[in-house]
Design an enzyme around this catalytic site. Structure first.
Site, PDB file in Angstrom:
ATOM      1  N   ASN A 111       0.054  10.972  10.766  1.00  0.00           N
ATOM      2  CA  ASN A 111       0.498  11.401   9.160  1.00  0.00           C
ATOM      3  C   ASN A 111      -0.213  12.596   8.673  1.00  0.00           C
ATOM      4  O   ASN A 111       0.146  13.420   7.918  1.00  0.00           O
ATOM      5  CB  ASN A 111       0.450  10.360   8.318  1.00  0.00           C
ATOM      6  CG  ASN A 111       1.762   9.170   8.430  1.00  0.00           C
ATOM      7  OD1 ASN A 111       2.605   9.639   9.306  1.00  0.00           O
ATOM      8  ND2 ASN A 111       1.571   8.146   7.951  1.00  0.00           N
ATOM      9  N   GLU A 131       0.207   3.346  16.600  1.00  0.00           N
ATOM     10  CA  GLU A 131      -1.337   3.840  16.354  1.00  0.00           C
ATOM     11  C   GLU A 131      -2.076   2.747  15.974  1.00  0.00           C
ATOM     12  O   GLU A 131      -1.832   2.034  15.038  1.00  0.00           O
ATOM     13  CB  GLU A 131      -1.272   4.925  14.908  1.00  0.00           C
ATOM     14  CG  GLU A 131      -2.108   5.892  14.665  1.00  0.00           C
ATOM     15  CD  GLU A 131      -1.901   6.816  13.638  1.00  0.00           C
ATOM     16  OE1 GLU A 131      -2.585   8.184  13.733  1.00  0.00           O
ATOM     17  OE2 GLU A 131      -1.171   6.725  12.838  1.00  0.00           O
ATOM     18  N   SER A 189       0.316   2.409   6.100  1.00  0.00           N
ATOM     19  CA  SER A 189       0.352   4.043   6.399  1.00  0.00           C
ATOM     20  C   SER A 189      -0.718   4.840   5.677  1.00  0.00           C
ATOM     21  O   SER A 189      -0.882   6.022   6.213  1.00  0.00           O
ATOM     22  CB  SER A 189       1.827   4.821   6.005  1.00  0.00           C
ATOM     23  OG  SER A 189       2.666   3.661   5.400  1.00  0.00           O
ATOM     24  N   HIS A 249      -0.266   0.472  13.392  1.00  0.00           N
ATOM     25  CA  HIS A 249       0.549   1.356  12.776  1.00  0.00           C
ATOM     26  C   HIS A 249       1.830   1.817  13.175  1.00  0.00           C
ATOM     27  O   HIS A 249       1.751   2.465  14.256  1.00  0.00           O
ATOM     28  CB  HIS A 249       0.014   2.373  11.910  1.00  0.00           C
ATOM     29  CG  HIS A 249       0.598   3.560  11.373  1.00  0.00           C
ATOM     30  ND1 HIS A 249       0.386   4.925  11.227  1.00  0.00           N
ATOM     31  CD2 HIS A 249       1.629   3.338  10.435  1.00  0.00           C
ATOM     32  CE1 HIS A 249       1.202   5.461  10.482  1.00  0.00           C
ATOM     33  NE2 HIS A 249       2.326   4.571   9.845  1.00  0.00           N
TER      34      HIS A 249
HETATM   35  P1  NAD Z   1       9.920  -2.407   2.486  1.00  0.00           P
HETATM   36  O1  NAD Z   1       9.971  -2.148   1.050  1.00  0.00           O
HETATM   37  O2  NAD Z   1      11.322  -2.282   3.271  1.00  0.00           O
HETATM   38  O3  NAD Z   1       9.642  -4.238   2.827  1.00  0.00           O
HETATM   39  C1  NAD Z   1       8.497  -4.621   2.178  1.00  0.00           C
HETATM   40  C2  NAD Z   1       9.024  -6.159   2.390  1.00  0.00           C
HETATM   41  O4  NAD Z   1       7.617  -6.825   1.951  1.00  0.00           O
HETATM   42  C3  NAD Z   1       9.919  -6.432   1.324  1.00  0.00           C
HETATM   43  O5  NAD Z   1      11.048  -7.122   2.045  1.00  0.00           O
HETATM   44  C4  NAD Z   1       9.330  -7.540   0.380  1.00  0.00           C
HETATM   45  O6  NAD Z   1      10.141  -8.429  -0.151  1.00  0.00           O
HETATM   46  C5  NAD Z   1       8.212  -7.948   1.146  1.00  0.00           C
HETATM   47  N1  NAD Z   1       6.907  -8.635   0.418  1.00  0.00           N
HETATM   48  C6  NAD Z   1       6.320  -7.902  -0.826  1.00  0.00           C
HETATM   49  N2  NAD Z   1       5.533  -8.782  -1.289  1.00  0.00           N
HETATM   50  C7  NAD Z   1       5.527  -9.680  -0.316  1.00  0.00           C
HETATM   51  C8  NAD Z   1       4.613 -10.961  -0.302  1.00  0.00           C
HETATM   52  N3  NAD Z   1       3.802 -11.050  -1.345  1.00  0.00           N
HETATM   53  N4  NAD Z   1       4.675 -11.880   0.624  1.00  0.00           N
HETATM   54  C9  NAD Z   1       5.774 -11.796   1.589  1.00  0.00           C
HETATM   55  N5  NAD Z   1       6.629 -10.402   1.513  1.00  0.00           N
HETATM   56  C10 NAD Z   1       6.479  -9.706   0.604  1.00  0.00           C
HETATM   57  O7  NAD Z   1       8.759  -1.581   2.794  1.00  0.00           O
HETATM   58  P2  NAD Z   1       8.640  -0.886   4.341  1.00  0.00           P
HETATM   59  O8  NAD Z   1       9.161   0.509   4.376  1.00  0.00           O
HETATM   60  O9  NAD Z   1       9.245  -1.952   5.428  1.00  0.00           O
HETATM   61  O10 NAD Z   1       7.021  -0.708   4.518  1.00  0.00           O
HETATM   62  C11 NAD Z   1       6.375  -2.010   4.691  1.00  0.00           C
HETATM   63  C12 NAD Z   1       4.810  -1.430   5.172  1.00  0.00           C
HETATM   64  O11 NAD Z   1       4.785  -0.557   6.114  1.00  0.00           O
HETATM   65  C13 NAD Z   1       4.063  -0.491   4.139  1.00  0.00           C
HETATM   66  O12 NAD Z   1       2.830  -0.840   4.222  1.00  0.00           O
HETATM   67  C14 NAD Z   1       4.328   0.804   4.515  1.00  0.00           C
HETATM   68  O13 NAD Z   1       3.559   1.750   3.959  1.00  0.00           O
HETATM   69  C15 NAD Z   1       4.261   0.757   5.979  1.00  0.00           C
HETATM   70  N6  NAD Z   1       4.954   1.703   6.746  1.00  0.00           N
HETATM   71  C16 NAD Z   1       6.190   2.190   6.376  1.00  0.00           C
HETATM   72  C17 NAD Z   1       6.996   3.066   7.297  1.00  0.00           C
HETATM   73  C18 NAD Z   1       8.230   3.542   6.953  1.00  0.00           C
HETATM   74  O14 NAD Z   1       8.754   4.609   7.172  1.00  0.00           O
HETATM   75  N7  NAD Z   1       9.005   2.792   6.018  1.00  0.00           N
HETATM   76  C19 NAD Z   1       6.214   3.538   8.383  1.00  0.00           C
HETATM   77  C20 NAD Z   1       5.055   3.161   8.775  1.00  0.00           C
HETATM   78  C21 NAD Z   1       4.395   2.196   7.821  1.00  0.00           C
END
Ligand code: NAD
Length: 734
Positions: free
Chosen positions: A512, A474, A441, A462
């Site tokens: 964003n 996006e 993000s 995204h």
């Molecule tokens: P989250 O913490 O729920 O999930 C992240 C996952 O990645 C976890 O299950 C973790 O175990 C795994 N992980 C971490 N290191 C790893 C590795 N080396 N190998 C494999 N898996 C690994 O986070 P999220 O909210 O799902 O966000 C994930 C991404 O999406 C981030 O980059 C975030 O910025 C982006 N994002 C989030 C949102 C939101 O609203 N939550 C919206 C858009 C984008």
């Protein structure tokens, strides 16, 4: 292939079958030509003594998608051209042409011969109005019946409002019209909008039987002495209970921002007190009036025309052959990764779902299982479909399984080092042409791309949360992102049936940045002493789905605090607002208020209930509400987002106004009646907008200063659509 939309054949029993099969289109639409043919067919049925009655049906999978909306947009275009010459004549012509369909349907209804609609598949808008004009309706199981016009700023203007309200209960009818929702055949039957529901195989036989049984060619409301029932009879005790409440609900839901919805209330209220002919006349006049509003034009443009164009790949590089993703890799099976896996498997892709340990990967799949179970429970997915969907998701820890993937999307922690490791790691196992995408993000795509073996095959995809509900994606091009990666990303978004916008790399990309401006404005209002309830109401009255404080609670105050800190670290102290910084630090660090996630944010949460946190008064003592002008608060909340959108255009992040508009409505619910962030400026007039922004900047600070692009456009009298057109193809992708 017939060049005609309708064919008419009469059988030995004197039943005419009028079959709708629009040439060259997969869906039957009401065009000028189709109207002409339908009108001729009605006259033939009426005048041919050998015809006892008629059935209107479809040769396609679906009955009809309704009126060709581009025809309506065209009608308006011609009206505008004529307006300069003679306003009254222009309005009269618009009324004449926009009411034509209503007159044809009324002629069908009163021509003396009975018509039955035999409907299957989708029936929307004008298609549903045609069905309602018929004397009987037989609908096949599984059909979808709707009058969605209100969602694009207009309303069912070919008799829809009048017939619905005379056929069903007043409350159910109003809800159906105002929500633009879709009905199942069973629900439509319960409401009295449909007489029979049968299997598709029995459709025609059931329609014929209805005619043979002596279906009356006179509608109940065309019988002398017809009386409305229940609350539809306005000046009755039942009516007194419903109509004031209905008005209240209408205001609460729309804040009177939508002329289309307002016209439904007016046309229904006026029309129910008149004979059908007069009522249809009144409805037609409201319809022509609504077509002339800027809200209808803006909503038709963004929510119909542009959304369709973007969905069909308007921004896809044309010279790259179509790609099909059979296997998708998702790395990171957390909240977002699991959602991405779910929507992709739902679209038929095999998904390799990777996390750092097997348990986390399985947990991601379990999330998909609960999403599928909910769909089954709501009757939107069959059990066997849910099982097949889940069988396509393979949770694992092994990059080796990514071998066949054409596209991989990483959604691991928002941490540069973690993202670099998985990008490098996965790259070693992927096939030659594979595209790698990040769901980050905040981190610039150009810098993340350096970790992949081929920077031209790296792109941002995204998603918005929750992935299974949000329609926008996006797509972000880094400096070196190539055309093929862009084409693959857009083909993927198309396959999962979401709407893409393509933007160039920048901090926060597009959506964003605008959302952040909205949240900041809410925070600053609070620190100025605007009562929190007033801030929230101003947001909703301005047309946003939720107030800025609620939205911040959903996103997480801790996330907001993290972003403020990161922005300050990267760009220096001038890049952040000291008031906002102090507010978030107090709430998050000192008071432990993280938002909905820990039940404590700007609101206190208890189960599904929430109340503004009384302690806010200590942190930001509220002043008397009368000190603040609600109209200005509303303006501030929209103008700040529109200014940010204009900055993204000025910086070349967004290159096509359609994307800014569609992205703003689908991504963060920017007041849909405006048509989106840039349409808000265009329809206000760039000059007026710049003058307003300057006034706000003088009073509230430099964040309201218009950028150079806006100043130049105001000077030249330009609009965003006029200046940037809608033909940009690929952004910066080389
Ligand atoms: P989250 O913490 O729920 O999930 C992240 C996952 O990645 C976890 O299950 C973790 O175990 C795994 N992980 C971490 N290191 C790893 C590795 N080396 N190998 C494999 N898996 C690994 O986070 P999220 O909210 O799902 O966000 C994930 C991404 O999406 C981030 O980059 C975030 O910025 C982006 N994002 C989030 C949102 C939101 O609203 N939550 C919206 C858009 C984008």
């Amino acid at each position: 292939m017939s060049e005609k939309s309708f064919t008419l054949e009469t059988d030995a029993d004197g039943i005419a079958i009028l079959t709708w099969d629009m040439p060259g289109r997969s869906m039957n639409l009401i065009t000028e030509a189709a109207m002409e043919e339908l009108s001729e067919a009605v006259e033939r049925v009426a005048s041919d003594p050998a015809i006892a009655g008629a059935i209107i049906t479809t040769a396609k999978k679906d009955f009809s998608g309704g009126a060709d909306i581009t025809m309506l947009a065209g009608l308006f275009g011609e009206y505008e051209k004529k307006l300069a010459e003679n306003e009254m004549a222009a309005i009269a012509e618009l009324l004449e042409r926009s009411s034509r369909l209503s007159r044809i349907f009324r002629r069908l209804e009163t021509c003396g011969k009975p018509f039955v609609a035999a409907v299957k598949g989708i029936s929307m808008g004008g298609g549903t109005e045609l069905m309602l004009a018929c004397h009987g309706r037989v609908v096949a199981e599984g059909a979808k019946i709707g009058l969605p016009e209100v969602k694009i700023g207009i309303f069912p203007g070919a008799g829809g409002t009048q017939r619905v309200m005379r056929m069903t209960d007043a409350v159910a009818g109003l809800q159906f019209l105002l929500k633009g929702s879709t009905l199942s055949p069973e629900k439509a039957k319960t409401m009295g909008l449909v007489e029979e529901v049968v299997s598709e195989a029995e459709l025609m036989e059931a329609a014929k039987a209805m005619l043979r049984e002596g279906l009356s060619a006179v509608k109940p409301w065309d019988h002398e002495g017809f009386r409305l029932k229940g609350a539809a009879a306005i000046w009755t005790p039942g009516g007194f209970q419903v109509w004031p409440a209905a008005n209240g609900l209408y205001r609460k839901e729309t804040f009177d921002n939508y002329p289309g919805a307002r016209a439904i209330m007016q046309a229904v209220f006026d029309g129910l007190q008149l004979s059908m002919d007069q009522a249809l006349n009144v409805e037609s006049r409201y319809f022509a009036k609504v077509l002339r509003t800027k809200e209808a034009q803006a909503m038709i443009r963004s929510l119909f025309v542009s959304m369709q164009e973007l969905g069909k790949g308007a921004r896809r590089p044309k010279d790259v052959p179509a790609s099909e993703i059979k296997t998708l890799g998702v790395i990171g099976a957390g909240f977002m990764g699991a959602g991405i896996a779910y929507v992709s498997a739902r679209a038929g892709m095999e998904v390799v779902l990777i996390d750092q340990d097997q348990e986390s990967a399985e947990k991601g799949k379990a999330h998909c299982a609960s999403l599928a179970a909910k769909q089954v429970e709501r009757g939107r997915m069959r059990q066997d479909e849910a099982e097949a969907l889940l069988a396509r998701i393979r949770p694992t820890t092994q990059y080796a399984e990514l071998g066949p993937a054409e596209l991989v999307i990483e959604a691991v922690f928002e941490n540069r080092k973690v993202k670099a490791d998985v990008t490098k790691g996965a790259g070693e196992w992927l096939g030659g042409g594979a595209v790698f995408a990040s769901n980050t993000s905040t981190l610039p795509i150009t810098s993340l791309a350096k970790e992949y073996r081929d920077e031209s095959a790296f792109i941002g995809i995204h998603f918005f949360s929750p992935v299974e509900k949000m329609h926008l994606v996006e797509v972000i091009c880094g400096e070196k992102t190539g055309k093929k990666a862009l084409a693959v990303a857009l083909d993927y978004v198309h396959a999962i049936k979401k709407t893409p916008i393509v933007v160039n790399d920048s901090r926060g990309f597009y959506a964003n940045r605008c959302v952040t401006a909205y949240l900041l404005e809410g925070h600053l209002m609070l620190t100025e002493g605007v009562p929190p309830a007033m801030i929230e109401n101003a947001g909703r009255m301005a047309g946003m789905p939720v107030g800025p404080l609620s939205l911040n609670d959903e996103v997480g105050l801790d996330l907001g605090w993290k972003i403020v800190q990161a922005t300050e670290a990267d760009l220096g102290p001038e890049a952040v607002s000291p008031e906002q910084k102090a507010l978030l630090q107090e709430l998050v660090e000192k008071r432990g208020r993280f938002g909905r996630k820990n039940g404590k944010g700007f609101y206190d949460y208890e189960g599904r209930e929430k109340r503004l946190w009384p302690g806010l008064a200590e942190i930001a003592p509220p002043k008397d509400a009368d000190k603040f002008d609600i109209a200005e608060l509303k303006q501030r909340l929209l103008v700040t987002q529109a200014l940010e959108a204009a900055r993204t255009v000025g910086e070349g992040v967004v290159t096509d106004p359609r994307e800014a508009d569609v992205g703003s409505i689908l991504g963060f619910g920017f007041a849909p009646f405006t048509g989106g962030t840039l349409s808000y400026i265009d329809f206000m007039g760039t000059k007026e907008f710049v003058a307003l922004a300057k006034r706000l900047a003088k009073k509230h600070g430099p964040r309201f200063k218009p950028n150079r692009l806006l100043l130049e456009m105001a000077e030249n009298g330009e609009t965003f659509y006029g200046r940037f057109g809608t033909s940009a193809e690929t952004g910066k992708a080389a």
